[in-house]
Design a protein around this motif. Sequence first.
Motif, PDB file in Angstrom:
ATOM      1  N   GLU A   1       8.222  12.884   2.234  1.00 39.69           N
ATOM      2  CA  GLU A   1       8.704  11.846   3.155  1.00 39.69           C
ATOM      3  C   GLU A   1       7.561  10.905   3.530  1.00 39.69           C
ATOM      4  OE1 GLU A   1      11.870  11.046   4.120  1.00 39.69           O
ATOM      5  OE2 GLU A   1      12.469  12.571   2.683  1.00 39.69           O
ATOM      6  N   LYS A   2       6.358  11.436   3.638  1.00 41.54           N
ATOM      7  CA  LYS A   2       5.208  10.592   3.978  1.00 41.54           C
ATOM      8  C   LYS A   2       4.999   9.530   2.900  1.00 41.54           C
ATOM      9  CE  LYS A   2       0.808  10.703   6.080  1.00 41.54           C
ATOM     10  NZ  LYS A   2       0.480  11.324   7.324  1.00 41.54           N
ATOM     11  N   GLN A   3       5.066   9.920   1.628  1.00 39.06           N
ATOM     12  CA  GLN A   3       4.927   8.930   0.566  1.00 39.06           C
ATOM     13  C   GLN A   3       6.054   7.910   0.616  1.00 39.06           C
ATOM     14  OE1 GLN A   3       4.384  11.236  -3.120  1.00 39.06           O
ATOM     15  NE2 GLN A   3       2.328  10.346  -3.198  1.00 39.06           N
ATOM     16  N   LEU A   4       7.267   8.374   0.825  1.00 38.62           N
ATOM     17  CA  LEU A   4       8.404   7.450   0.885  1.00 38.62           C
ATOM     18  C   LEU A   4       8.272   6.512   2.075  1.00 38.62           C
ATOM     19  CD1 LEU A   4      11.295   9.874  -0.105  1.00 38.62           C
ATOM     20  CD2 LEU A   4      10.090   8.227  -1.558  1.00 38.62           C
ATOM     21  N   ASP A   5       7.812   7.038   3.209  1.00 35.37           N
ATOM     22  CA  ASP A   5       7.645   6.209   4.403  1.00 35.37           C
ATOM     23  C   ASP A   5       6.566   5.145   4.221  1.00 35.37           C
ATOM     24  OD1 ASP A   5       9.576   7.710   5.724  1.00 35.37           O
ATOM     25  OD2 ASP A   5       8.115   8.928   6.837  1.00 35.37           O
ATOM     26  N   GLU A  62      -1.193   0.448  -0.522  1.00 40.28           N
ATOM     27  CA  GLU A  62      -2.613   0.062  -0.637  1.00 40.28           C
ATOM     28  C   GLU A  62      -3.409   0.431   0.612  1.00 40.28           C
ATOM     29  OE1 GLU A  62      -3.263  -3.715  -3.307  1.00 40.28           O
ATOM     30  OE2 GLU A  62      -1.546  -4.055  -1.977  1.00 40.28           O
ATOM     31  N   GLU A  63      -2.731   0.486   1.751  1.00 40.47           N
ATOM     32  CA  GLU A  63      -3.393   0.808   3.010  1.00 40.47           C
ATOM     33  C   GLU A  63      -3.184   2.250   3.431  1.00 40.47           C
ATOM     34  OE1 GLU A  63      -1.201  -1.982   2.842  1.00 40.47           O
ATOM     35  OE2 GLU A  63      -2.894  -3.270   2.339  1.00 40.47           O
ATOM     36  N   PHE A  79      -1.541   8.490  -1.546  1.00 40.28           N
ATOM     37  CA  PHE A  79      -1.271   8.300  -2.974  1.00 40.28           C
ATOM     38  C   PHE A  79      -2.569   8.538  -3.738  1.00 40.28           C
ATOM     39  CE2 PHE A  79       1.727   5.741  -0.612  1.00 40.28           C
ATOM     40  CZ  PHE A  79       2.930   6.141  -1.167  1.00 40.28           C
ATOM     41  N   ASP A  80      -2.486   9.305  -4.810  1.00 39.12           N
ATOM     42  CA  ASP A  80      -3.688   9.552  -5.604  1.00 39.12           C
ATOM     43  C   ASP A  80      -3.985   8.347  -6.510  1.00 39.12           C
ATOM     44  OD1 ASP A  80      -2.157   9.815  -8.035  1.00 39.12           O
ATOM     45  OD2 ASP A  80      -1.996  11.987  -7.765  1.00 39.12           O
ATOM     46  N   GLU A  81      -5.099   8.413  -7.199  1.00 40.80           N
ATOM     47  CA  GLU A  81      -5.540   7.269  -8.018  1.00 40.80           C
ATOM     48  C   GLU A  81      -4.545   6.922  -9.123  1.00 40.80           C
ATOM     49  OE1 GLU A  81      -8.049   5.055  -7.554  1.00 40.80           O
ATOM     50  OE2 GLU A  81      -8.207   6.106  -5.640  1.00 40.80           O
ATOM     51  N   GLU A 110      -1.260   7.463  -9.089  1.00 42.25           N
ATOM     52  CA  GLU A 110      -0.113   6.820  -8.437  1.00 42.25           C
ATOM     53  C   GLU A 110      -0.448   5.387  -8.028  1.00 42.25           C
ATOM     54  OE1 GLU A 110       1.818  10.861  -6.469  1.00 42.25           O
ATOM     55  OE2 GLU A 110       0.198   9.795  -5.411  1.00 42.25           O
ATOM     56  N   ARG A 111      -1.637   5.192  -7.508  1.00 38.69           N
ATOM     57  CA  ARG A 111      -2.052   3.855  -7.071  1.00 38.69           C
ATOM     58  C   ARG A 111      -2.137   2.896  -8.272  1.00 38.69           C
ATOM     59  NH1 ARG A 111      -3.854   3.832  -1.982  1.00 38.69           N
ATOM     60  NH2 ARG A 111      -5.428   2.223  -2.185  1.00 38.69           N
ATOM     61  N   ALA A 112      -2.631   3.384  -9.392  1.00 38.43           N
ATOM     62  CA  ALA A 112      -2.699   2.550 -10.598  1.00 38.43           C
ATOM     63  C   ALA A 112      -1.294   2.181 -11.073  1.00 38.43           C
ATOM     64  CB  ALA A 112      -3.468   3.279 -11.698  1.00 38.43           C
ATOM     65  N   ALA A 113      -0.376   3.147 -11.037  1.00 35.88           N
ATOM     66  CA  ALA A 113       1.006   2.874 -11.446  1.00 35.88           C
ATOM     67  C   ALA A 113       1.669   1.883 -10.492  1.00 35.88           C
ATOM     68  CB  ALA A 113       1.803   4.175 -11.498  1.00 35.88           C
ATOM     69  N   LEU A 114       1.423   2.025  -9.212  1.00 43.75           N
ATOM     70  CA  LEU A 114       2.031   1.111  -8.234  1.00 43.75           C
ATOM     71  C   LEU A 114       1.456  -0.297  -8.356  1.00 43.75           C
ATOM     72  CD1 LEU A 114       2.205   3.589  -5.235  1.00 43.75           C
ATOM     73  CD2 LEU A 114       4.125   2.731  -6.614  1.00 43.75           C
ATOM     74  N   ALA A 115       0.161  -0.405  -8.617  1.00 40.37           N
ATOM     75  CA  ALA A 115      -0.439  -1.733  -8.817  1.00 40.37           C
ATOM     76  C   ALA A 115       0.159  -2.411 -10.041  1.00 40.37           C
ATOM     77  CB  ALA A 115      -1.960  -1.608  -8.951  1.00 40.37           C
ATOM     78  N   LEU A 116       0.328  -1.655 -11.125  1.00 43.72           N
ATOM     79  CA  LEU A 116       0.937  -2.216 -12.325  1.00 43.72           C
ATOM     80  C   LEU A 116       2.389  -2.607 -12.048  1.00 43.72           C
ATOM     81  CD1 LEU A 116       0.480  -2.930 -15.314  1.00 43.72           C
ATOM     82  CD2 LEU A 116       1.398  -0.673 -15.862  1.00 43.72           C
ATOM     83  N   THR A 117       3.092  -1.787 -11.312  1.00 45.32           N
ATOM     84  CA  THR A 117       4.485  -2.085 -10.950  1.00 45.32           C
ATOM     85  C   THR A 117       4.571  -3.423 -10.229  1.00 45.32           C
ATOM     86  OG1 THR A 117       5.039   0.252 -10.788  1.00 45.32           O
ATOM     87  CG2 THR A 117       6.461  -1.297  -9.593  1.00 45.32           C
ATOM     88  N   GLU A 118       3.716  -3.616  -9.256  1.00 41.65           N
ATOM     89  CA  GLU A 118       3.727  -4.875  -8.501  1.00 41.65           C
ATOM     90  C   GLU A 118       3.353  -6.058  -9.380  1.00 41.65           C
ATOM     91  OE1 GLU A 118       1.589  -4.640  -4.812  1.00 41.65           O
ATOM     92  OE2 GLU A 118       2.922  -3.063  -4.054  1.00 41.65           O
ATOM     93  N   ALA A 119       2.362  -5.878 -10.224  1.00 44.81           N
ATOM     94  CA  ALA A 119       1.924  -6.979 -11.078  1.00 44.81           C
ATOM     95  C   ALA A 119       3.007  -7.395 -12.065  1.00 44.81           C
ATOM     96  CB  ALA A 119       0.643  -6.597 -11.826  1.00 44.81           C
ATOM     97  N   VAL A 120       3.713  -6.423 -12.645  1.00 46.85           N
ATOM     98  CA  VAL A 120       4.780  -6.743 -13.600  1.00 46.85           C
ATOM     99  C   VAL A 120       5.997  -7.305 -12.878  1.00 46.85           C
ATOM    100  CG1 VAL A 120       6.389  -5.755 -15.291  1.00 46.85           C
ATOM    101  CG2 VAL A 120       3.976  -5.066 -15.307  1.00 46.85           C
ATOM    102  N   THR A 121       6.294  -6.790 -11.704  1.00 43.04           N
ATOM    103  CA  THR A 121       7.479  -7.230 -10.955  1.00 43.04           C
ATOM    104  C   THR A 121       7.315  -8.640 -10.417  1.00 43.04           C
ATOM    105  OG1 THR A 121       8.067  -4.971 -10.374  1.00 43.04           O
ATOM    106  CG2 THR A 121       8.955  -6.700  -8.959  1.00 43.04           C
ATOM    107  N   VAL A 122       6.172  -8.948  -9.864  1.00 44.30           N
ATOM    108  CA  VAL A 122       5.977 -10.232  -9.188  1.00 44.30           C
ATOM    109  C   VAL A 122       5.435 -11.304 -10.126  1.00 44.30           C
ATOM    110  CG1 VAL A 122       4.850 -11.383  -7.254  1.00 44.30           C
ATOM    111  CG2 VAL A 122       5.677  -9.047  -6.985  1.00 44.30           C
ATOM    112  N   LEU A 123       4.551 -10.971 -11.040  1.00 44.84           N
ATOM    113  CA  LEU A 123       3.947 -11.920 -11.978  1.00 44.84           C
ATOM    114  C   LEU A 123       3.466 -13.201 -11.286  1.00 44.84           C
ATOM    115  CD1 LEU A 123       6.256 -11.620 -15.116  1.00 44.84           C
ATOM    116  CD2 LEU A 123       3.928 -10.761 -14.849  1.00 44.84           C
ATOM    117  N   THR A 124       2.782 -13.021 -10.165  1.00 37.70           N
ATOM    118  CA  THR A 124       2.319 -14.151  -9.356  1.00 37.70           C
ATOM    119  C   THR A 124       1.480 -15.135 -10.149  1.00 37.70           C
ATOM    120  OG1 THR A 124       2.317 -12.721  -7.428  1.00 37.70           O
ATOM    121  CG2 THR A 124       1.088 -14.768  -7.249  1.00 37.70           C
ATOM    122  N   ALA A 125       0.569 -14.632 -10.936  1.00 37.10           N
ATOM    123  CA  ALA A 125      -0.319 -15.510 -11.706  1.00 37.10           C
ATOM    124  C   ALA A 125       0.273 -15.855 -13.072  1.00 37.10           C
ATOM    125  CB  ALA A 125      -1.680 -14.852 -11.881  1.00 37.10           C
ATOM    126  N   GLY A 126       1.487 -15.407 -13.336  1.00 37.74           N
ATOM    127  CA  GLY A 126       2.112 -15.657 -14.625  1.00 37.74           C
ATOM    128  C   GLY A 126       1.781 -14.607 -15.667  1.00 37.74           C
TER     129      GLY A 126
END
Length: 148
Positions: free
Chosen positions: A64-68, A74-75, A80-82, A84-100
């Motif tokens: 529940e702590k992870q879900l919460d 990031e904060e 989250f272990d390293e 998981e953090r790498a997977a989440l960063a990639l998830t955000e980068a692919v989902t948002v594609l801010t820089a294209g």
Amino acid sequence: MTARTRLLDPAVGRALSALSKAAKQGVGDPALAELVVIRASQLNHCAFCLDMHLAIAREYGVSEKQLDLLAAWEEAGDVFDERERAALALTEAVTVLTAGFVPDEVYEQAAKHFDEAELAHLAGLVVAINNWNRVMVSRRIPPGGYTP
């Protein structure tokens, strides 16, 4: 807001389901796969997918702590272990594609924690959930339709 009755052509739905299943299996960690799809669904504001994947994550023992704290991973310190953090960063980068594109440093960090096949499946999983999120949001499908 009115739900639109027809989601997808059945053949398209089967294809998206097959992509999702193959990608999840290739990631090899069902709990991590659920964190990934939940994070993308948060970014895409997909209530249906959040409702469904939060239930599945709990079935796989995600805390529940992870879900919460997933929206602020990031904060969240050592919640989250390293990997998981790498997977989440990639998830955000692919989902948002801010820089294209996905920044090299995000991809390189993920590549430190996932082999080539896992990384390809992880990217495929993010693509798959983004597809599902867009279908469900565009069709205005409300949460509550998933039962484990």
